[in-house]
Scaffold this active site. Structure first.
Site, PDB file in Angstrom:
ATOM      1  N   ASN A 102      17.848   5.900  63.165  1.00 17.60           N
ATOM      2  CA  ASN A 102      18.424   7.111  62.594  1.00 17.60           C
ATOM      3  C   ASN A 102      18.179   7.065  61.088  1.00 17.60           C
ATOM      4  O   ASN A 102      18.836   6.321  60.372  1.00 17.60           O
ATOM      5  CB  ASN A 102      19.931   7.162  62.901  1.00 17.60           C
ATOM      6  CG  ASN A 102      20.625   8.333  62.226  1.00 17.60           C
ATOM      7  OD1 ASN A 102      19.960   9.211  61.666  1.00 17.60           O
ATOM      8  ND2 ASN A 102      21.949   8.352  62.288  1.00 17.60           N
TER       9      ASN A 102
ATOM     10  N   LYS B 177      18.794   9.233  58.925  1.00 14.11           N
ATOM     11  CA  LYS B 177      19.789  10.007  58.152  1.00 14.11           C
ATOM     12  C   LYS B 177      19.045  10.881  57.129  1.00 14.11           C
ATOM     13  O   LYS B 177      17.978  11.395  57.456  1.00 14.11           O
ATOM     14  CB  LYS B 177      20.815   9.068  57.526  1.00 14.11           C
ATOM     15  CG  LYS B 177      21.443   8.148  58.583  1.00 14.11           C
ATOM     16  CD  LYS B 177      22.627   7.377  58.124  1.00 14.11           C
ATOM     17  CE  LYS B 177      23.138   6.504  59.265  1.00 14.11           C
ATOM     18  NZ  LYS B 177      24.359   5.779  58.934  1.00 14.11           N
TER      19      LYS B 177
ATOM     20  N   HIS C  43      27.561  12.190  65.445  1.00  7.51           N
ATOM     21  CA  HIS C  43      27.563  11.007  64.570  1.00  7.51           C
ATOM     22  C   HIS C  43      28.810  11.049  63.688  1.00  7.51           C
ATOM     23  O   HIS C  43      29.246  12.123  63.266  1.00  7.51           O
ATOM     24  CB  HIS C  43      26.292  10.994  63.714  1.00  7.51           C
ATOM     25  CG  HIS C  43      26.098   9.694  63.010  1.00  7.51           C
ATOM     26  ND1 HIS C  43      26.799   9.365  61.868  1.00  7.51           N
ATOM     27  CD2 HIS C  43      25.319   8.624  63.300  1.00  7.51           C
ATOM     28  CE1 HIS C  43      26.450   8.144  61.493  1.00  7.51           C
ATOM     29  NE2 HIS C  43      25.548   7.672  62.344  1.00  7.51           N
TER      30      HIS C  43
ATOM     31  N   GLU D 147      29.262  10.508  60.702  1.00  7.46           N
ATOM     32  CA  GLU D 147      29.085  11.178  59.401  1.00  7.46           C
ATOM     33  C   GLU D 147      29.226  12.687  59.558  1.00  7.46           C
ATOM     34  O   GLU D 147      29.751  13.361  58.670  1.00  7.46           O
ATOM     35  CB  GLU D 147      27.731  10.784  58.792  1.00  7.46           C
ATOM     36  CG  GLU D 147      27.777   9.354  58.265  1.00  7.46           C
ATOM     37  CD  GLU D 147      26.470   8.593  58.308  1.00  7.46           C
ATOM     38  OE1 GLU D 147      25.398   9.204  58.452  1.00  7.46           O
ATOM     39  OE2 GLU D 147      26.527   7.345  58.212  1.00  7.46           O
TER      40      GLU D 147
ATOM     41  N   GLU E   7      29.454   3.352  67.793  1.00  5.45           N
ATOM     42  CA  GLU E   7      29.255   3.041  66.376  1.00  5.45           C
ATOM     43  C   GLU E   7      30.612   2.974  65.687  1.00  5.45           C
ATOM     44  O   GLU E   7      31.137   4.013  65.244  1.00  5.45           O
ATOM     45  CB  GLU E   7      28.402   4.123  65.710  1.00  5.45           C
ATOM     46  CG  GLU E   7      27.006   4.249  66.275  1.00  5.45           C
ATOM     47  CD  GLU E   7      26.030   4.826  65.247  1.00  5.45           C
ATOM     48  OE1 GLU E   7      25.036   4.161  64.972  1.00  5.45           O
ATOM     49  OE2 GLU E   7      26.282   5.916  64.719  1.00  5.45           O
TER      50      GLU E   7
ATOM     51  N   GLY F  44      26.899   1.070  57.742  1.00  2.94           N
ATOM     52  CA  GLY F  44      26.484   0.954  56.347  1.00  2.94           C
ATOM     53  C   GLY F  44      27.307  -0.034  55.536  1.00  2.94           C
ATOM     54  O   GLY F  44      27.211  -0.063  54.311  1.00  2.94           O
TER      55      GLY F  44
ATOM     56  N   SER G 158      25.390  -1.502  61.063  1.00  3.37           N
ATOM     57  CA  SER G 158      24.891  -2.672  60.328  1.00  3.37           C
ATOM     58  C   SER G 158      23.989  -3.576  61.163  1.00  3.37           C
ATOM     59  O   SER G 158      23.967  -4.795  60.957  1.00  3.37           O
ATOM     60  CB  SER G 158      26.050  -3.474  59.723  1.00  3.37           C
ATOM     61  OG  SER G 158      26.697  -2.710  58.720  1.00  3.37           O
TER      62      SER G 158
HETATM   63  P1  13P Z   1      23.603   1.383  59.524  1.00  2.00           P
HETATM   64  O1  13P Z   1      22.649   0.663  60.450  1.00  2.00           O
HETATM   65  O2  13P Z   1      22.997   1.702  58.187  1.00  2.00           O
HETATM   66  O3  13P Z   1      24.918   0.702  59.437  1.00  2.00           O
HETATM   67  O4  13P Z   1      23.882   2.818  60.198  1.00  2.00           O
HETATM   68  C1  13P Z   1      24.240   2.879  61.530  1.00  2.00           C
HETATM   69  C2  13P Z   1      24.227   4.287  61.958  1.00  2.00           C
HETATM   70  O5  13P Z   1      25.041   5.079  61.526  1.00  2.00           O
HETATM   71  C3  13P Z   1      23.170   4.694  62.897  1.00  2.00           C
HETATM   72  O6  13P Z   1      23.400   5.963  63.408  1.00  2.00           O
END
Ligand code: 13P
Length: 250
Positions: free
Chosen positions: A6, A8, A92, A94, A168, A174, A212
């Site tokens: 992903n 982002k 997601h 976010e 997640e 992150g 992560s």
């Molecule tokens: P990270 O791998 O940067 O922690 O992000 C995970 C994520 O949100 C994947 O959709």
């Protein structure tokens, strides 16, 4: 094993082409790995010609719950399919936190996307507070059941692998703070049990972990019995790391 990246809101077209070409040219990616990449939607037409004759699958990071019309800034499932994608990520954390997306929005979006022929990756995950006060399993159960494809008055037939669930935990995204093997196994088994209850004919729904994941910790995560793959954020932007994660799926 699903190895999904992903991206982002990262990469310009030059960086995207370089990253995808490095992944395509790698001889280290096991043939069994199911590689998926989710670039920002504006880069999908740049990437599709590069991956179209490869095993790499392409997806969008969100879709509209509407077909077309006055929805400034949104993209529809038909547009995503037309651009060459087979997948879409929905719900997601976010988007849930920044765009105030609810599980009921996710449910309508997943209904729309599946009815149009897309495969969906539905994300769920608890906050740090919910983990610490031990309410996380009931929070996850509610998120899961209310995010699955539903539409008032309509039924949908779902086939094997058309839905993937991504666990997640918000506190792991992150943060560099990956969930422990025990955390992951407990939740993945719980999700799989819930899915068995919801779908009488027990269709195949992979459950993947995100938060992560990197080149170093992916090997132990991908070895867990209940893990069918990983959804990778930051580490999917570095070809070496992403390729190593894919290699660790063997
Ligand atoms: P990270 O791998 O940067 O922690 O992000 C995970 C994520 O949100 C994947 O959709």
């Amino acid at each position: 094993m699903i190895i999904a990246g992903n991206w982002k809101m990262n990469c310009d077209s030059r960086q995207a082409i370089k990253l995808v070409n490095e992944i395509i040219k790698s001889n280290d990616i096991p043939i069994e790995a199911n590689i998926m990449i989710f670039p920002p939607s504006i880069l999908i037409p740049v990437i599709f010609p590069l991956i179209k004759n490869t095993k790499i699958k392409l997806g969008a990071q969100d879709c509209s719950l509407n077909d077309n019309g006055a929805y400034t800034g949104q993209i529809s499932s038909d547009m995503i399919l037309d651009a060459g994608c087979e997948y879409v990520i929905l719900g997601h954390s976010e988007r849930r936190s920044m765009c105030k997306e609810t599980s009921s929005d996710v449910s309508l979006k997943s209904f729309k996307a599946i009815s149009k022929g897309l495969n969906v990756i539905i994300c769920i995950g608890e906050s740090l507070k919910e983990r610490e006060d031990n309410s996380f399993l009931s929070i996850l159960e509610t998120q899961l059941s209310s995010s699955l494809p539903q539409s008032i008055g309509s039924q949908i037939e779902v086939s094997d692998f058309q839905i993937t669930i991504a666990y997640e935990p918000i506190w792991a995204i992150g943060s560099g703070k990956v969930a422990t093997n025990e955390n992951i196994e407990e939740v993945h088994k719980f999700i799989k049990n819930c899915l068995n209850d919801y779908f009488e004919n027990s269709i195949k729904i992979p459950v993947i972990y995100g938060g992560s994941v990197n080149a170093n910790n992916s090997s132990q995560i991908l070895k867990l019995n209940s893990v069918d793959g990983v959804l990778v954020g930051g580490a999917s932007l570095k070809s070496d790391d992403f390729i190593k994660i894919a290699k660790n799926s063997l």
